[in-house]
Design an enzyme around this catalytic site. Structure first.
Site, PDB file in Angstrom:
ATOM      1  N   GLU A   1       0.812  -1.225   0.000  1.00 33.30           N
ATOM      2  CA  GLU A   1       0.000   0.000   0.000  1.00 33.30           C
ATOM      3  C   GLU A   1       0.842   1.270   0.000  1.00 33.30           C
ATOM      4  O   GLU A   1       0.676   2.156   0.839  1.00 33.30           O
ATOM      5  CB  GLU A   1      -0.973  -0.046   1.176  1.00 33.30           C
ATOM      6  CG  GLU A   1      -1.950  -1.196   1.020  1.00 33.30           C
ATOM      7  CD  GLU A   1      -2.872  -1.381   2.211  1.00 33.30           C
ATOM      8  OE1 GLU A   1      -3.200  -0.396   2.868  1.00 33.30           O
ATOM      9  OE2 GLU A   1      -3.252  -2.538   2.474  1.00 33.30           O
TER      10      GLU A   1
ATOM     11  N   HIS B   1     -17.289 -10.838   7.014  1.00 33.02           N
ATOM     12  CA  HIS B   1     -16.001 -10.179   7.230  1.00 33.02           C
ATOM     13  C   HIS B   1     -15.195 -10.919   8.283  1.00 33.02           C
ATOM     14  O   HIS B   1     -15.693 -11.196   9.370  1.00 33.02           O
ATOM     15  CB  HIS B   1     -16.203  -8.717   7.663  1.00 33.02           C
ATOM     16  CG  HIS B   1     -14.914  -7.967   7.771  1.00 33.02           C
ATOM     17  ND1 HIS B   1     -14.481  -7.358   8.914  1.00 33.02           N
ATOM     18  CD2 HIS B   1     -13.936  -7.767   6.851  1.00 33.02           C
ATOM     19  CE1 HIS B   1     -13.289  -6.807   8.694  1.00 33.02           C
ATOM     20  NE2 HIS B   1     -12.946  -7.033   7.451  1.00 33.02           N
TER      21      HIS B   1
ATOM     22  N   HIS C   1      -7.908  -8.641   1.974  1.00 37.16           N
ATOM     23  CA  HIS C   1      -7.186  -7.376   2.164  1.00 37.16           C
ATOM     24  C   HIS C   1      -5.871  -7.685   2.866  1.00 37.16           C
ATOM     25  O   HIS C   1      -5.736  -8.720   3.506  1.00 37.16           O
ATOM     26  CB  HIS C   1      -8.027  -6.383   2.955  1.00 37.16           C
ATOM     27  CG  HIS C   1      -9.017  -5.674   2.068  1.00 37.16           C
ATOM     28  ND1 HIS C   1      -9.190  -4.315   2.073  1.00 37.16           N
ATOM     29  CD2 HIS C   1      -9.853  -6.161   1.127  1.00 37.16           C
ATOM     30  CE1 HIS C   1     -10.110  -3.992   1.167  1.00 37.16           C
ATOM     31  NE2 HIS C   1     -10.534  -5.088   0.580  1.00 37.16           N
TER      32      HIS C   1
ATOM     33  N   GLU D   1      -9.603   3.946   1.149  1.00 30.69           N
ATOM     34  CA  GLU D   1      -9.589   4.240   2.586  1.00 30.69           C
ATOM     35  C   GLU D   1      -8.513   5.249   2.966  1.00 30.69           C
ATOM     36  O   GLU D   1      -8.683   6.019   3.899  1.00 30.69           O
ATOM     37  CB  GLU D   1      -9.425   2.942   3.386  1.00 30.69           C
ATOM     38  CG  GLU D   1      -8.121   2.222   3.110  1.00 30.69           C
ATOM     39  CD  GLU D   1      -8.068   0.812   3.711  1.00 30.69           C
ATOM     40  OE1 GLU D   1      -9.116   0.156   3.760  1.00 30.69           O
ATOM     41  OE2 GLU D   1      -6.977   0.397   4.125  1.00 30.69           O
TER      42      GLU D   1
HETATM   43  C1  NOJ Z   1      -8.050  -2.859   6.445  1.00 27.80           C
HETATM   44  C2  NOJ Z   1      -8.923  -3.038   5.254  1.00 27.80           C
HETATM   45  O1  NOJ Z   1      -8.272  -2.623   4.075  1.00 27.80           O
HETATM   46  C3  NOJ Z   1     -10.179  -2.255   5.466  1.00 27.80           C
HETATM   47  O2  NOJ Z   1     -10.977  -2.298   4.318  1.00 27.80           O
HETATM   48  C4  NOJ Z   1     -10.897  -2.796   6.673  1.00 27.80           C
HETATM   49  O3  NOJ Z   1     -12.016  -1.981   6.939  1.00 27.80           O
HETATM   50  C5  NOJ Z   1      -9.999  -2.808   7.905  1.00 27.80           C
HETATM   51  N1  NOJ Z   1      -8.726  -3.401   7.591  1.00 27.80           N
HETATM   52  C6  NOJ Z   1     -10.629  -3.592   9.031  1.00 27.80           C
HETATM   53  O4  NOJ Z   1     -10.592  -4.950   8.768  1.00 27.80           O
END
Ligand code: NOJ
Ligand code: CA
Length: 713
Positions: free
Chosen positions: A198, A423, A493, A518
């Site tokens: 990232e 999730h 992720h 994000e």
């Molecule tokens: C990082 C992830 O990229 C994000 O999308 C997620 O909300 C947070 N971790 C929490 O798991």
């Protein structure tokens, strides 16, 4: 000199290339093997393999001292100069020389296969192959093979360790695969980080790459950059305008390959991700093969994007049926946490994942042609997430918080035609996750939930392992294979990078592995600059689908975030649904931010699974324009994005079907649009468009263009 292929073989080759689908033809015959003795610069023992269109050639030979080496040329010009190959082992002498050629074998394939979901339905896989068998001259006469596959859009090669008496198991301390460049190319690169991808992309000359300067990024919970190396895909442009991208395909039971930069010799050399805990890079029993080392080659930037080389180098699907996974748009309890409107944990008193809130998102999805809802923060453990060392055993993947009724949310969603997306944040404690995999996926199967977003935030436990080392590569693989047994598709992720494994495991639907939306909510460096995605499209996206989570309409993020914003126009947020490929695309903003927004119609309409993709134009880091035809409906969607520079683009609609009229809705930057000064200035127009139209559009600084083209019956 070996004989040239007979003419009838050549003709059969051409005819096969034109056959429409699934006509598998293998060429075991000596098609393209030529022993070259005429070329002065290459040794006598050189063997060569050419692409089906003869534009790309790979020459493989042994240098003095029996060192395996190769070169690559495009259109008769060298693009990869003499580059050597070899391995260093623990408790065994290296295999870096003293080799002799034992035998060669040629082959190839020209088939068309179908993707269950993807950028396009049909993919042509057409290559020439050369296998080179080598033996160590002195005892213990170890064997090593090289396999080259040359396509019209690049090549892949891998090292193969065949079964042999001299080696049963190897412990690889490093692989020394070189890529010697022929000039100081312009490069788009991120640092060779062993823990995360990232980073923002850098645009520099090869001789100016400085990955070390990117150490200690304040926003990365995990990051380890040991060397001046880059991660792949790394994309380059030569002074002649040729485009090259270096990556790997089919990364299985091996370590991620970063590329160490030798500025003086304009050479990159593989630097595998290691393990401080285990003290080596890779351990394998024989026989095994390395992942494919790939070089995509194209005269223009858009050719890189159209290439399916990475996918083609992966094995065909191991799953007979993935119809239980349907590509989808989704919304979710997600952005509100990144804005700090609510939290993942319950102790804060502002818990996002409540039954009531989940139903609100389900209602919104059902009303807007969106079939998925992601709920993060639904399970216990979040009080003990970021900043804790002892994360083993903390997260539980079956126990909801008391204010979240999982069964009821699933039932409610089903009633409205909306699927829940599960999730699982592992907090980088993969052993805890592995212990619970079967129970977690069995629960999902029982509830009829077919996809999960996983996460690996933080340093890997146990200490000394990295996200991209062999140990974690095997973890991610175990997750995919276990998930498949329960009909679960995975969007990871903080993943291992995409090397095209979705062909073999089509339940690996998407992943992150780049700096996503994000960062715009909380990055301390101001978020993703406007050039970010015009670079990502030609680098990260060559690996495969990514979960960027576009569609933020409330661009300035007030009152939630005073110091952050999205650095694009609203029209660009729409264009991303076409430009970025993923079989799951989030409409990431809060439902209330989509209320009374005419531009939201584009998100309702846009497809998410494609019959065809046409890359219309683009330059790395500047702009890109893509058209995609939706599977099933025949409707087309166009997306174009630009960097910080405004520009005019011309779109020739000749990709549309003959004799069909399309009702177009055009979402373009308004006259005063600007990513910072006026991001929400958008104008929406209707038109009738056919394939004879050619239209010019202006993209604002940081702007974009999105067009839906619905067939008029
Ligand atoms: C990082 C992830 O990229 C994000 O999308 C997620 O909300 C947070 N971790 C929490 O798991
Ligand atoms: Ca630029």
């Amino acid at each position: 000199m070996k004989e040239k292929p007979p003419d009838d073989a050549r003709i059969r080759h051409i005819l096969d290339a034109k056959k429409p689908t699934m006509n598998k033809t293998i060429f075991p015959i000596l098609l393209l093997l030529v022993f070259i003795s005429c070329k002065e610069t290459l040794p006598d023992n050189t063997v060569r393999v050419d692409s089906p269109d003869k534009n790309i050639s790979a020459s493989i030979f042994l240098l003095n001292g029996g060192v395996p080496a190769y070169t690559v040329s495009y259109d008769g010009k060298t693009v990869i100069d003499t580059s050597t190959l070899g391995f260093e082992f623990k408790d065994m002498p290296p295999l870096t020389g003293n080799m002799e050629l034992v035998a060669t074998e040629t082959g190839g394939e020209n088939v068309t296969w179908e993707m269950p979901w993807g950028e396009q339905r049909k993919v042509v896989n057409n290559y020439s192959e050369l296998l080179i068998q080598m033996k160590e001259i002195p005892a213990p006469n170890r064997l090593l093979n090289l396999r080259f596959r040359v396509y019209d859009d690049g090549l892949g090669f891998r090292m193969e360790f065949p079964e042999q008496p001299a080696m049963q198991e190897v412990v690889i301390m490093d692989e020394n695969t070189q890529f010697k460049l022929t000039g100081d190319h312009t490069c788009w690169w991120i640092p060779g980080d062993w823990d995360i991808y990232e980073h923002l992309y850098n645009t520099t000359k090869f001789s100016e790459i400085d990955a070390i300067a990117k150490r200690n990024h304040p926003d990365l919970a995990q990051s380890y950059i040991p060397e001046n190396a880059v991660n792949t895909p790394v994309t380059m442009r030569t002074a002649d305008g040729l485009h090259l991208s270096f990556h790997e395909a089919a990364l299985v039971d091996y370590a991620d390959m970063t590329l160490k930069v030798d500025k003086e010799h304009l050479t990159m050399q593989s630097e595998l991700v290691g393990s401080d805990r285990l003290g080596y890079k890779v351990k394998r029993s024989l026989p095994f093969t390395t992942p494919w080392r790939t070089i995509q080659i194209s005269e223009d930037a858009k050719g890189l994007l159209a290439s399916r080389l990475i996918l083609n180098l992966n094995e065909p699907s191991k799953l007979d049926d993935v119809s239980w996974f349907k590509p989808k748009k989704y919304v979710g309890i997600w952005w509100e946490m990144h804005l700090n409107k609510s939290t993942w944990d319950m102790a804060s008193g502002r818990h996002g994942a409540t039954t009531e809130n989940a139903k609100r998102y389900i209602d919104f999805a059902a009303a807007n042609n969106i079939t998925g809802v992601l709920v993060e923060g639904w399970n216990t453990g979040w009080e003990h997430w970021i900043g804790f060392e002892d994360r083993e055993g903390v997260f539980d993947f079956v126990t909801p918080y008391p204010d979240y009724n999982l069964e009821e949310v699933v039932r409610y969603g089903r009633e409205k035609g909306v699927d829940l997306i599960m999730h699982h944040e592992t907090s980088a404690a993969p052993r805890t996750y592995e212990q619970q995999l079967d129970t977690a996926y069995a629960l999902m199967q029982k509830l009829g939930i077919h996809s999960v977003k996983t996460g690996y935030v933080g340093k890997i436990i146990p200490k000394g392992e990295y996200h991209h080392g062999q140990w974690m590569v095997n973890h991610y693989q175990k997750v995919i294979e276990t998930a498949a047994k329960y009909q679960v598709a995975v969007n990871a992720h903080e993943p291992i990078k995409d090397t095209g494994l979705r062909r073999t495991w089509p339940n690996f639907i998407s992943r992150e592995g780049m700096r996503g939306q994000e960062f715009n909510a909380w990055a301390s460096d101001g978020g993703n600059p406007p050039e970010h995605l015009p670079i990502v499209a030609f680098t990260r996206m060559l690996g495969g689908p990514f979960d960027f989570t576009p569609g933020i309409f409330h661009i300035k993020l007030k009152p939630y975030k005073e110091k952050n914003q999205i650095n694009t126009t609203l029209a660009q947020q729409l264009a991303l649904y076409v430009v970025i490929y993923s079989p799951i695309e989030m409409a990431a903003d809060l439902p209330e931010h989509y209320e009374n927004q005419p531009a939201f119609q584009f998100i309702r309409d846009v497809g998410v699974d494609w019959e065809k993709t046409e890359v219309l134009d683009g330059e790395v880091g500047d702009f890109v324009t893509i058209a995609r035809q939706e599977k099933g409906t025949g409707n087309w969607f166009v997306g174009s994005i630009t960097d910080e520079n405004s520009r005019n683009i011309t779109i020739n609609f000749d990709f549309l079907e003959k004799g069909v009229q399309y009702k177009a809705a055009i979402y373009k930057d308004g006259p005063n649009a600007h990513w910072n000064d006026n991001p929400t200035d958008i104008s929406i127009e209707e038109a009738t468009i056919t394939r004879s139209d050619e239209l010019e559009f202006r993209l604002a600084p940081g702007g974009g263009l999105a067009i839906s083209l619905m067939k008029v019956e």
